[in-house]
Design a protein around this motif. Structure first.
Motif, PDB file in Angstrom:
ATOM      1  N   MET A 158      38.029  26.758  -0.621  1.00  0.00           N
ATOM      2  CA  MET A 158      38.533  27.593   0.472  1.00  0.00           C
ATOM      3  C   MET A 158      37.754  27.341   1.753  1.00  0.00           C
ATOM      4  O   MET A 158      38.339  27.179   2.843  1.00  0.00           O
ATOM      5  CB  MET A 158      38.436  29.066   0.081  1.00  0.00           C
ATOM      6  CG  MET A 158      38.841  30.039   1.185  1.00  0.00           C
ATOM      7  SD  MET A 158      37.478  30.553   2.283  1.00  0.00           S
ATOM      8  CE  MET A 158      36.490  31.530   1.173  1.00  0.00           C
ATOM      9  N   ILE A 159      36.434  27.289   1.647  1.00  0.00           N
ATOM     10  CA  ILE A 159      35.600  27.048   2.832  1.00  0.00           C
ATOM     11  C   ILE A 159      35.953  25.692   3.450  1.00  0.00           C
ATOM     12  O   ILE A 159      36.078  25.562   4.675  1.00  0.00           O
ATOM     13  CB  ILE A 159      34.106  27.106   2.453  1.00  0.00           C
ATOM     14  CG1 ILE A 159      33.723  28.543   2.056  1.00  0.00           C
ATOM     15  CG2 ILE A 159      33.235  26.633   3.615  1.00  0.00           C
ATOM     16  CD1 ILE A 159      32.348  28.663   1.426  1.00  0.00           C
ATOM     17  N   ALA A 160      36.165  24.694   2.600  1.00  0.00           N
ATOM     18  CA  ALA A 160      36.523  23.366   3.095  1.00  0.00           C
ATOM     19  C   ALA A 160      37.860  23.384   3.819  1.00  0.00           C
ATOM     20  O   ALA A 160      38.024  22.741   4.872  1.00  0.00           O
ATOM     21  CB  ALA A 160      36.565  22.378   1.924  1.00  0.00           C
ATOM     22  N   TYR A 161      38.839  24.113   3.283  1.00  0.00           N
ATOM     23  CA  TYR A 161      40.155  24.222   3.922  1.00  0.00           C
ATOM     24  C   TYR A 161      40.023  24.695   5.365  1.00  0.00           C
ATOM     25  O   TYR A 161      40.593  24.121   6.290  1.00  0.00           O
ATOM     26  CB  TYR A 161      41.027  25.222   3.156  1.00  0.00           C
ATOM     27  CG  TYR A 161      41.967  24.607   2.159  1.00  0.00           C
ATOM     28  CD1 TYR A 161      43.336  24.655   2.336  1.00  0.00           C
ATOM     29  CD2 TYR A 161      41.496  23.990   1.011  1.00  0.00           C
ATOM     30  CE1 TYR A 161      44.211  24.108   1.417  1.00  0.00           C
ATOM     31  CE2 TYR A 161      42.349  23.437   0.081  1.00  0.00           C
ATOM     32  CZ  TYR A 161      43.711  23.496   0.289  1.00  0.00           C
ATOM     33  OH  TYR A 161      44.570  22.951  -0.625  1.00  0.00           O
ATOM     34  N   VAL A 162      39.281  25.772   5.557  1.00  0.00           N
ATOM     35  CA  VAL A 162      39.195  26.377   6.886  1.00  0.00           C
ATOM     36  C   VAL A 162      38.375  25.506   7.834  1.00  0.00           C
ATOM     37  O   VAL A 162      38.746  25.306   8.986  1.00  0.00           O
ATOM     38  CB  VAL A 162      38.577  27.791   6.792  1.00  0.00           C
ATOM     39  CG1 VAL A 162      38.542  28.433   8.174  1.00  0.00           C
ATOM     40  CG2 VAL A 162      39.391  28.649   5.845  1.00  0.00           C
ATOM     41  N   LEU A 163      37.266  24.987   7.351  1.00  0.00           N
ATOM     42  CA  LEU A 163      36.412  24.169   8.216  1.00  0.00           C
ATOM     43  C   LEU A 163      37.144  22.918   8.695  1.00  0.00           C
ATOM     44  O   LEU A 163      36.963  22.465   9.824  1.00  0.00           O
ATOM     45  CB  LEU A 163      35.137  23.766   7.471  1.00  0.00           C
ATOM     46  CG  LEU A 163      34.179  24.909   7.108  1.00  0.00           C
ATOM     47  CD1 LEU A 163      32.932  24.343   6.435  1.00  0.00           C
ATOM     48  CD2 LEU A 163      33.779  25.717   8.338  1.00  0.00           C
ATOM     49  N   LEU A 164      37.991  22.350   7.837  1.00  0.00           N
ATOM     50  CA  LEU A 164      38.687  21.116   8.185  1.00  0.00           C
ATOM     51  C   LEU A 164      39.927  21.343   9.041  1.00  0.00           C
ATOM     52  O   LEU A 164      40.246  20.530   9.902  1.00  0.00           O
ATOM     53  CB  LEU A 164      39.080  20.354   6.906  1.00  0.00           C
ATOM     54  CG  LEU A 164      37.931  19.760   6.090  1.00  0.00           C
ATOM     55  CD1 LEU A 164      38.450  19.260   4.750  1.00  0.00           C
ATOM     56  CD2 LEU A 164      37.278  18.623   6.854  1.00  0.00           C
ATOM     57  N   GLY A 165      40.628  22.456   8.798  1.00  0.00           N
ATOM     58  CA  GLY A 165      41.943  22.602   9.418  1.00  0.00           C
ATOM     59  C   GLY A 165      42.135  23.698  10.427  1.00  0.00           C
ATOM     60  O   GLY A 165      43.044  23.623  11.249  1.00  0.00           O
ATOM     61  N   GLY A 166      41.310  24.753  10.398  1.00  0.00           N
ATOM     62  CA  GLY A 166      41.539  25.866  11.316  1.00  0.00           C
ATOM     63  C   GLY A 166      42.896  26.509  11.078  1.00  0.00           C
ATOM     64  O   GLY A 166      43.495  26.372  10.010  1.00  0.00           O
ATOM     65  N   MET A 167      43.424  27.200  12.085  1.00  0.00           N
ATOM     66  CA  MET A 167      44.686  27.910  11.940  1.00  0.00           C
ATOM     67  C   MET A 167      45.867  26.950  11.783  1.00  0.00           C
ATOM     68  O   MET A 167      46.821  27.239  11.075  1.00  0.00           O
ATOM     69  CB  MET A 167      44.917  28.843  13.137  1.00  0.00           C
ATOM     70  CG  MET A 167      46.224  29.636  13.060  1.00  0.00           C
ATOM     71  SD  MET A 167      46.335  30.721  11.607  1.00  0.00           S
ATOM     72  CE  MET A 167      45.601  32.223  12.261  1.00  0.00           C
ATOM     73  N   LYS A 168      45.820  25.797  12.431  1.00  0.00           N
ATOM     74  CA  LYS A 168      46.938  24.858  12.309  1.00  0.00           C
ATOM     75  C   LYS A 168      47.099  24.386  10.868  1.00  0.00           C
ATOM     76  O   LYS A 168      48.185  24.451  10.290  1.00  0.00           O
ATOM     77  CB  LYS A 168      46.710  23.648  13.221  1.00  0.00           C
ATOM     78  CG  LYS A 168      46.992  23.922  14.693  1.00  0.00           C
ATOM     79  CD  LYS A 168      46.904  22.650  15.502  1.00  0.00           C
ATOM     80  CE  LYS A 168      47.233  22.919  16.972  1.00  0.00           C
ATOM     81  NZ  LYS A 168      47.146  21.687  17.791  1.00  0.00           N
ATOM     82  N   GLY A 169      46.014  23.917  10.285  1.00  0.00           N
ATOM     83  CA  GLY A 169      46.084  23.440   8.909  1.00  0.00           C
ATOM     84  C   GLY A 169      46.456  24.554   7.945  1.00  0.00           C
ATOM     85  O   GLY A 169      47.284  24.361   7.045  1.00  0.00           O
ATOM     86  N   THR A 170      45.867  25.719   8.145  1.00  0.00           N
ATOM     87  CA  THR A 170      46.150  26.858   7.274  1.00  0.00           C
ATOM     88  C   THR A 170      47.612  27.268   7.365  1.00  0.00           C
ATOM     89  O   THR A 170      48.253  27.585   6.355  1.00  0.00           O
ATOM     90  CB  THR A 170      45.245  28.045   7.654  1.00  0.00           C
ATOM     91  OG1 THR A 170      43.883  27.665   7.468  1.00  0.00           O
ATOM     92  CG2 THR A 170      45.540  29.254   6.783  1.00  0.00           C
ATOM     93  N   THR A 171      48.179  27.251   8.578  1.00  0.00           N
ATOM     94  CA  THR A 171      49.575  27.649   8.760  1.00  0.00           C
ATOM     95  C   THR A 171      50.515  26.722   8.019  1.00  0.00           C
ATOM     96  O   THR A 171      51.465  27.169   7.357  1.00  0.00           O
ATOM     97  CB  THR A 171      49.935  27.678  10.257  1.00  0.00           C
ATOM     98  OG1 THR A 171      49.133  28.657  10.908  1.00  0.00           O
ATOM     99  CG2 THR A 171      51.405  28.038  10.457  1.00  0.00           C
TER     100      THR A 171
END
Length: 550
Positions: free
Chosen positions: A183-196
C-alpha cells in the motif's frame, strides 16, 4: 463431539482452494495494478497532481473511482460474513452504507466541492480562523483515516490467510505487514492519479465479480425464496445454531444480533446513526469531488457512483444468504479470518479454486485501492493543512508539500499495520462502522454548520470538532470493542465502562450540541465578506479555482 471441538476439526480439514494458484493470481493483479500506478505516477510533479490528480478526470472516470473508494473490503468481506452469520441484522450494514451515500450527496458533496481546493479543512476554515480550525480538522481527518485503514488491513490479513490457509496468528500478522508495504508503495509511486486509475479498474472488477457470483447462486439454488429456504436449512442444522439455541428461521428474523437485550438495541441505534451520517464526514470520499474540473462533471460522477454503489449493496444480500446456504456458519467460523472469510469461501463453492482466486484477488485490489485513497487523504491533510498552512504559514513550496506527504504515508502506513494486526479478529464491517462514527462526530456537525449556519464561528467549530473526536475515541477505547469481550482487540483484559460497541449515539449528538453552545458563547469572527463569498461559491461553483488562504 463438543461444538468447539467440531469447529476446530473443521478448520483443520476445510478446503480453501489451491494456495499456490491463489498467490499466483494475486501476484499478477499486484504487478498489473502497480504498472498502472507507476505509469500514472510519472506525471505527478506538483502538489495538485499528488492530492487531486490535477482535477482532470471526467465525471464517468471519477464516478467509477468514487465507487472504488467507497466499496471497501468491509463492503465485500464484512457484509457478506455479517449476513451469513446474523442474517437480517447483518444487512443493516448494506442499508446503512447506501443510505449514507445519499445523505452525503444531498447535504454536502457539491457545496463542499465548490468551496474547497484540496482538503476538507479548506471548507471548514474558509470563513473561520485558519490555523486553529485547520489543525482541528487535520486531527479529525487523521483519526478517521487511521480507523478506516485498520479495517482494511484486518480485512486484507483475513483474506490472504484464507487463501493460503494460514491459521497461525504470527503468520497472519506477517501478511498484514506485507499488505501495508505494498500500500505504501502504491501511494508513493502514483499519488492521486495512480490511485484513481486503480480505483476505476477495481470498481468495474468488483461489481462485475459480485454480479457473476449472484448469477451463479441463482443458477445453483433457484429463485430468491429457494435461496432463503436453503439458508434456513443449512443454518438450522449447523452446530453454531445448536450451540446458541437457534433454529433455522432465526437467520431471516430481525434481532439475531441486535435484539436480545436493551443494550444491543441501543447498539443497533448507535450503529445505524453512525452509518447513515458517517459518509458525509469521510474526508477520503469527499476529497474525490476535487478531482473533476467542473461542478457539472461532479454531478455526472455522482450519477455513475449511485448506479454502481446501489447495485453492489443490493447484491450483498444475495451473497450473504448464498454463503449461509452453501458454506454455512460452522465452516465460516472455522476458517482463518472468521466472518471475513465468507465471501472467498462462497466463491470456492460456486466456481472452484480458479474462481476463488480471481474473486479474492479483486477483493485484495479493493483493499489496496481504498487504503491508497485513505493514505493520500491523510498525507494531504498533514502536508497542506498542518505543514503548509500552519507551520510554514502558506510559504512552503509544492515540492516540500509532496515530500511531507510521502513521509506521512510511511508513518500512517506503519501505524495502520500495527493496529491492523491487533484487530484481525474483528469483523471488518464493524471496524469501518467505528470510522464512520468518528467521521460523523468529528467532521459532520462542523461541515453542516459551516455550510448552512451564518452565525457559526471559530469557537463553535473547535468545540464541535474536539468534543466529537474526543468523545468518539474515548468511548471506543473504553467499549467492549477494545476490551472485556471474547472478540475484543484485547480479549484477556477488561477496562471498558461504556456498554455500546459503537459510540455514535452519544458522540454525534454531543458534537452538534457542543458546536451550538460554542457558537453561542464565542465571539463572532466578523468575516462577513468571506461568509458571503462562501455562500455564493458553495451554491454556484463560481471562483472554485481561487485560493482559499486568508
Amino acid at each position: 463431539m463438543a461444538p468447539s471441538t467440531a469447529i476446530l476439526s473443521a478448520a483443520a480439514t476445510s478446503n480453501t482452494g489451491n494456495p499456490l494458484l491463489n498467490i499466483t493470481v494475486f501476484a499478477v493483479f499486484i504487478i498489473v495494478t502497480m504498472a498502472v500506478v507507476m505509469r500514472a505516477g510519472k506525471t505527478t510533479s506538483e502538489a495538485s497532481d499528488f492530492y487531486t490528480g490535477g482535477a482532470k478526470f471526467s465525471g464517468r472516470q471519477n464516478g467509477l473511482a468514487i465507487a472504488g473508494d467507497y466499496l471497501s473490503a468491509a463492503s465485500f468481506l464484512g457484509i457478506v460474513g455479517a449476513v451469513a452469520l446474523t442474517g437480517y441484522d447483518g444487512f443493516l450494514y448494506s442499508i446503512g452504507f447506501f443510505v449514507a451515500w445519499l445523505v452525503a450527496l444531498l447535504l454536502v458533496a457539491e457545496p463542499l466541492r465548490n468551496t474547497g481546493k484540496f482538503t476538507m479543512a479548506d471548507v471548514l476554515s474558509f470563513r473561520l480562523k485558519q490555523r486553529p480550525v485547520r489543525l482541528a480538522a487535520a486531527f479529525g481527518t487523521l483519526a478517521v483515516s487511521l480507523f478506516y485503514l485498520i479495517a482494511q488491513m484486518a480485512g486484507a490479513g483475513s483474506l490472504v490467510a484464507v487463501l493460503l490457509d494460514i491459521h497461525d496468528e504470527k503468520a497472519q500478522a506477517i501478511v498484514v505487514v506485507v499488505v501495508g508495504i505494498i500500500m505504501i508503495a502504491y501511494v508513493l509511486l502514483g499519488g492521486m492519479k495512480g490511485t484513481t486509475y486503480v480505483q476505476m479498474i477495481k470498481a468495474v472488477l468488483l461489481v462485475s465479480g459480485v454480479v457473476i457470483m449472484a448469477v451463479l447462486i441463482f443458477l445453483k439454488l433457484g429463485a430468491l425464496n429457494s435461496i432463503f429456504d436453503a439458508a434456513i436449512a443449512n443454518f438450522g442444522s449447523s452446530e453454531y445454531a445448536a450451540k446458541n439455541g437457534l433454529d433455522g428461521s432465526a437467520i431471516l428474523d430481525p434481532g439475531l444480533k441486535y435484539g436480545k437485550t436493551a443494550t444491543t438495541k441501543l447498539d443497533f441505534l448507535s450503529l445505524g446513526l453512525a452509518l447513515v451520517l458517517g459518509t458525509a464526514g469521510l474526508p477520503h470520499v469527499l476529497m474525490r469531488f476535487y478531482t473533476v474540473p467542473t461542478a457539472k462533471e461532479a454531478r455526472r460522477s455522482v450519477t455513475w457512483a449511485i448506479v454502481l454503489i446501489g447495485s453492489f449493496y443490493l447484491i450483498t444480500l444475495i451473497l450473504g444468504y448464498g454463503a449461509a446456504a452453501l458454506v454455512g456458519p460452522d465452516r465460516i467460523l472455522a476458517a482463518p479470518g472468521g466472518a471475513n472469510s465468507a465471501a472467498p469461501l462462497l466463491a470456492l463453492e460456486l466456481g472452484g479454486s480458479w474462481f476463488m482466486a480471481i474473486i479474492s484477488a479483486v477483493a485484495f485490489a479493493t483493499v489496496l485501492a481504498v487504503v491508497a485513497g485513505l493514505a493520500i487523504t491523510a498525507s494531504a491533510s498533514v502536508a497542506h493543512d498542518i505543514y503548509h498552512s500552519i507551520i510554514r504559514n502558506g510559504q512552503s513550496t509544492e515540492a516540500e508539500q509532496v515530500r511531507v506527504s510521502r513521509i506521512t504515508v510511511v508513518v500512517i502506513g506503519v501505524l495502520s499495520i500495527i493496529l491492523g494486526i491487533l484487530a484481525m479478529s474483528q469483523n471488518v464491517a464493524f471496524l469501518v462502522a467505528l470510522a464512520f462514527a468518528i467521521a460523523a462526530s468529528a467532521n459532520l456537525p462542523t461541515i453542516l454548520y459551516s455550510l448552512y449556519w451564518k452565525k457559526f464561528n471559530t469557537t463553535g467549530a473547535l468545540c464541535s470538532m474536539y468534543t466529537g473526536l474526543g468523545l468518539a475515541l474515548l468511548l471506543i477505547i473504553f467499549s467492549p470493542a477494545v476490551s472485556g469481550d471474547a472478540s475484543s482487540m484485547f480479549p484477556n483484559h477488561d477496562w471498558h465502562f461504556f456498554p455500546l460497541r459503537n459510540p455514535g449515539l452519544v458522540s454525534i449528538p454531543g458534537a452538534f450540541i457542543a458546536g451550538f453552545i460554542g457558537t453561542m458563547i464565542g465571539k463572532p469572527d466578523n468575516f462577513d465578506d468571506l461568509q458571503a463569498e462562501m455562500e455564493v461559491r458553495s451554491l454556484t461553483g463560481v471562483g472554485v479555482e481561487a485560493a482559499v488562504d486568508h
